[in-house]
Scaffold this active site. Sequence first.
Site, mmCIF file in Angstrom:
data_model
loop_
_atom_site.group_PDB
_atom_site.id
_atom_site.type_symbol
_atom_site.label_atom_id
_atom_site.label_comp_id
_atom_site.label_asym_id
_atom_site.label_seq_id
_atom_site.Cartn_x
_atom_site.Cartn_y
_atom_site.Cartn_z
ATOM 1 N N GLU A 225 -4.728 -5.831 -33.261
ATOM 2 C CA GLU A 225 -6.379 -5.819 -33.182
ATOM 3 C C GLU A 225 -6.934 -4.832 -34.067
ATOM 4 O O GLU A 225 -6.261 -3.755 -34.419
ATOM 5 C CB GLU A 225 -7.148 -5.544 -31.809
ATOM 6 N N LEU A 227 -9.124 -2.010 -35.320
ATOM 7 C CA LEU A 227 -9.607 -0.513 -34.772
ATOM 8 C C LEU A 227 -11.090 -0.694 -34.936
ATOM 9 O O LEU A 227 -11.434 -0.591 -36.127
ATOM 10 C CB LEU A 227 -9.010 0.534 -35.361
ATOM 11 N N ASN A 264 -2.563 8.448 -23.113
ATOM 12 C CA ASN A 264 -3.609 7.374 -22.407
ATOM 13 C C ASN A 264 -3.015 7.626 -21.090
ATOM 14 O O ASN A 264 -1.969 7.646 -20.772
ATOM 15 C CB ASN A 264 -3.411 6.077 -23.170
ATOM 16 N N ARG A 906 -27.265 -25.931 13.502
ATOM 17 C CA ARG A 906 -27.642 -27.134 12.956
ATOM 18 C C ARG A 906 -28.862 -27.809 12.933
ATOM 19 O O ARG A 906 -29.403 -28.222 11.938
ATOM 20 C CB ARG A 906 -26.487 -28.307 13.554
ATOM 21 N N ASN A 948 -24.759 -43.665 4.118
ATOM 22 C CA ASN A 948 -23.471 -42.798 3.690
ATOM 23 C C ASN A 948 -22.560 -43.794 3.079
ATOM 24 O O ASN A 948 -22.436 -44.710 3.519
ATOM 25 C CB ASN A 948 -23.018 -41.924 5.131
ATOM 26 N N HIS A 950 -18.130 -44.003 2.816
ATOM 27 C CA HIS A 950 -17.021 -43.811 3.448
ATOM 28 C C HIS A 950 -15.839 -44.236 2.633
ATOM 29 O O HIS A 950 -15.697 -45.311 2.261
ATOM 30 C CB HIS A 950 -17.105 -43.888 4.867
ATOM 31 N N LYS A 1012 -12.978 -44.330 -5.810
ATOM 32 C CA LYS A 1012 -14.035 -43.826 -6.332
ATOM 33 C C LYS A 1012 -14.698 -44.573 -7.295
ATOM 34 O O LYS A 1012 -16.157 -44.602 -7.226
ATOM 35 C CB LYS A 1012 -13.847 -42.411 -7.307
ATOM 36 N N LEU A 1013 -14.074 -45.378 -8.009
ATOM 37 C CA LEU A 1013 -14.589 -46.235 -9.159
ATOM 38 C C LEU A 1013 -15.352 -47.484 -8.336
ATOM 39 O O LEU A 1013 -16.415 -47.761 -8.690
ATOM 40 C CB LEU A 1013 -13.573 -46.787 -9.984
#
Length: 1045
Positions: A225, A227, A264, A906, A948, A950, A1012-1013
């Site tokens: 790197e 300085l 160091n 709940r 919902n 499922h 999912k599709l």
Amino acid sequence: MKSCLRIIPGLCTCCLPDCGLFCVQVSLSVGTHTAMTARVLVIGNGGREHALAWKLSQSHHVQQVLVAPGNAGTACSGKISNTAISVDNHAALAQFCKHENIALVVVGPEAPLAAGVVESLTSAGVRCFGPTAKAAQLESSKRFAKEFMDRHGIPTARWRAFTSPEEACHFILSADFPALVVKASGLAAGKGVIVAENKEAACKAVQEIMQEKSFGAAGETIVVEELLEGEEISCLCFSDGKTVAPMPPAQDHKRLLEGDHGPNTGGMGAYCPAPQVSKDLLLEIKNTVLQRAVDGMQQEGTPYVGILYAGIMLTKDGPKVLEFNCRFGDPECQVILPLLKSDLFEVIQSALDGLLCTSLPAWLDDHTAVTIVMASQGYPGAYAKGVEITGFPEAQALGLQVFHAGTALQEGRVVTNGGRVLAVTAIQETLSSALEEAKKGLTLLRFAGSIYRTDIGFRALAFLQRPRGLTYKDSGVDIAAGNMLVKKIQPLAKATSRAGCDVALGDFAGLFDLKAAGFKDPLLASGTDGVGTKLKIAQLCNKHDTIGQDLVAMCVNDILAQGAEPLFFLDYFACGKLDLKTTEAVVAGIAKACGKAGCALLGGETAEMPDMYPPGEYDLAGFAVGAMERDQKLPHLERITEGDVVVGVASSGLHSNGFSLVRKIVAKSSLQYSAPAPAGCGDQTLGDLLLTPTRIYSHSLLPVLRSGHVKAFAHITGGGLLENIPRVLPQKLGVDLDARSWKIPRIFSWLQQEGQLSEEEMARTFNCGVGAVLVVPKEHTEPLLRDIRQRQEEAWVIGSVVARTKGSPCVKVKNLTEALQVDRSVLENSSLENHSPAHPKKARVAVLISGTGSNLQALIDSTQQPHSASRIAVVISNKAGVAGLERAQRADIPTRVINHKLYKDRVEFDNAIDQVLEEFSTDIVCLAGFMRILSGPFVRKWTGKMLNIHPSLLPSFKGANAHEQALEAGVTVSGCTVHFVSEDVDAGQIILQEAVPVKRGDTVATLSERVKLAEHKVFPAALELVATGAVQLGENGKICWAKGQ
């Protein structure tokens, strides 16, 4: 039943008279419940881990803190004790956490993070605070970190990575910058960096790391790197993956000897806060480094949750990142945590829940913490162990906090067991007094050969003693931010250039060439106006993109009343603190409106005035200049006669007048700005309706005014119908208007009814649906109306010019109350030609989510189609920071976060959700990946209105793991089901199903993707069926289909 406290094998169960540690016997009855219920495990054995355990033990939520493996300081101290469980065997660690009811694991050092302990524990159901191994690459791979910073525009030193020592040395010798910093790319316990004095020393460092393996495998790849020069600062923050909460900046002292000389080390001391970092500079670091890093990780699919540490160099070119660490620094942790006022346990829980923005940590102001590390003789090289340490009671009597690092218990004594042994921390009001207090501890704590520095904070002390003048930024005015704004809006203004003006922001004044614009004998007209308290609603609704059109319209419509063509516009934006995003949105709206009006945005003023405006508030003013040929000037007062016709041009709504009264009415009503607009006012929120921008009439009406047949034009602005029309009439003439002759938008009826406003108050305050008025000869009325309507403006004959006697009103509005009180059934009656039929009302949908919201996106896409029978009114999540909320926000859908962990049960949680559903007048609820079981009363209330989806063909494979069940059963067809929600899980009446074949070789992942599709297709379709009424849940609890379906 188990008792609330168990004895862990291998823990210290006795105390030593001089160890400075105290054991507390805890006696709890079996089954007793106390406020202290959580057991926490801290991983690590250093001073950082002692500080973490010490701070966590102060929480009233925490019953016990275990430290693995810990040290002498954590062996037996109040709630804190050690455990011998191995942290390398993640499976055994997870089992231990479950067996011992560990509520939270906090990881101290970097190695376990890089080894993936967070993923292992999380997948086993154990809450663990820290970044994943992938996110921890910011520390575990210097090369990854540098590439990441380059990708995301995070300021850092110039660099190159190498796996060949020869290539690295060639680069060092030939680089056009001082390439003198050599780093092992991998983890090296905080010591893998060599800062060379010259190129030869840098090449030697390459040889030590890569060929002599001074840092082992960590040095197989190195980073070379530039300085950097300047002051080095440690800037840390909490992150929940989205929000960053900065800690006070600290400064570490890496060198072994005073004056920052010698080899160091891991750190010989630190102090906090660092006065070199002003509040503005810390904000800059937060925005350009910490927030960009967290945003970048999220964009790359690796949310960063935990502590992010940025080592910063304050260069003359601004702050630049030296390195990222993925945990608390050591010894920075020992000076930062003592300044934390908040409950650390609560802060960590908020971060894990994605709710850091709601629970930002608070810090002790006007105090400084200093820690001095006492190290073993020989450190950072070889050193002896087993040297006895004394003086703990005396140090604690002074009020010092002594954090153990390399210590152990040996035959009843505390002895040295590492290089860095103790960190002596003092907290005082000033840095110098804190340093003096900490130094007192050095004389009390004793072990043979101890080494330490007594100059911790010497750079800060020099900084504080330096004479320093104030800057403009210190006063709260950020010129750099203002310059950045100008840079952002320049292209927007440039796009408004027109004949006579080529916009170029930055000059002292703007120029306009009337001759180039085609004028021969022109008169100039100018107007100025603001937006009034409509701004308040824009700020409350956080909607700033349309308010600019209001500003332009109010000014250009005024000069249009003189017959002037708008030529150029200037704006004035005033605020207390410049917010670039908000200001850019406002100015972008102004530029867009100037384009509509045909005028150039020639310039403006942005005034940042600290203490003048509260945070988040701003004010606007505008200035328009136009021109007309001398013979085109309006009004033609001498030509207006009794019998002339008054033509009204429709407004878009309230425009920008009367909003102080509007806000008062809304405050007294039962509606909020986020609530649906009143019946008959369209399918939007009340806030959006009120923010409908003012119409700009110059483009459509200027040609009409130039026809020569218009005698006067009045802009119906502040003062309503009663006070604006007289401004363009001769003194002896007035007008009679009939409110039944034009369409009055429903919002005016609602305001009149809610506010119980008189007819005169309505006509004097609001435009009542008429944004502009033209006075025209009777014989030219029909052609002019056709011309106006062809230009996409709605217009009507609304009255006539009449003679008036002295003292009589200039404007009479007949039948206004009657027109305002037209009820909904009349408004929807298409036989009444002055009122358009209402659009069918769309069902208002609330979507409940817990995560990514992939089904939510499908619902958004379908409901935004014009033919959809529903619209999403609100998205509610029980988790903050999830991708589903971002999907909703991108679609301008209101969102709410209701954290279930903040409610005792709940029912209470469901009641909070129900309140939001009521607020948004919800008709239908869709559960799209909502991972909470709803209570019976809530489900019963929303029976027949809650859907919902499922991932199986119900009634097969109910509950969790539907795909696993399907694959285990060997079925050849699976799919998804949309059903009404009932009290029994996945047992509600089925609305729609979509079949998906199970292929040979399918895994849970591959089957899930195909299902999912199908879900994205069938869920919107089912919602449409319910929204249109095609499907309902009958009184017998069975599905009812509408006739013809």
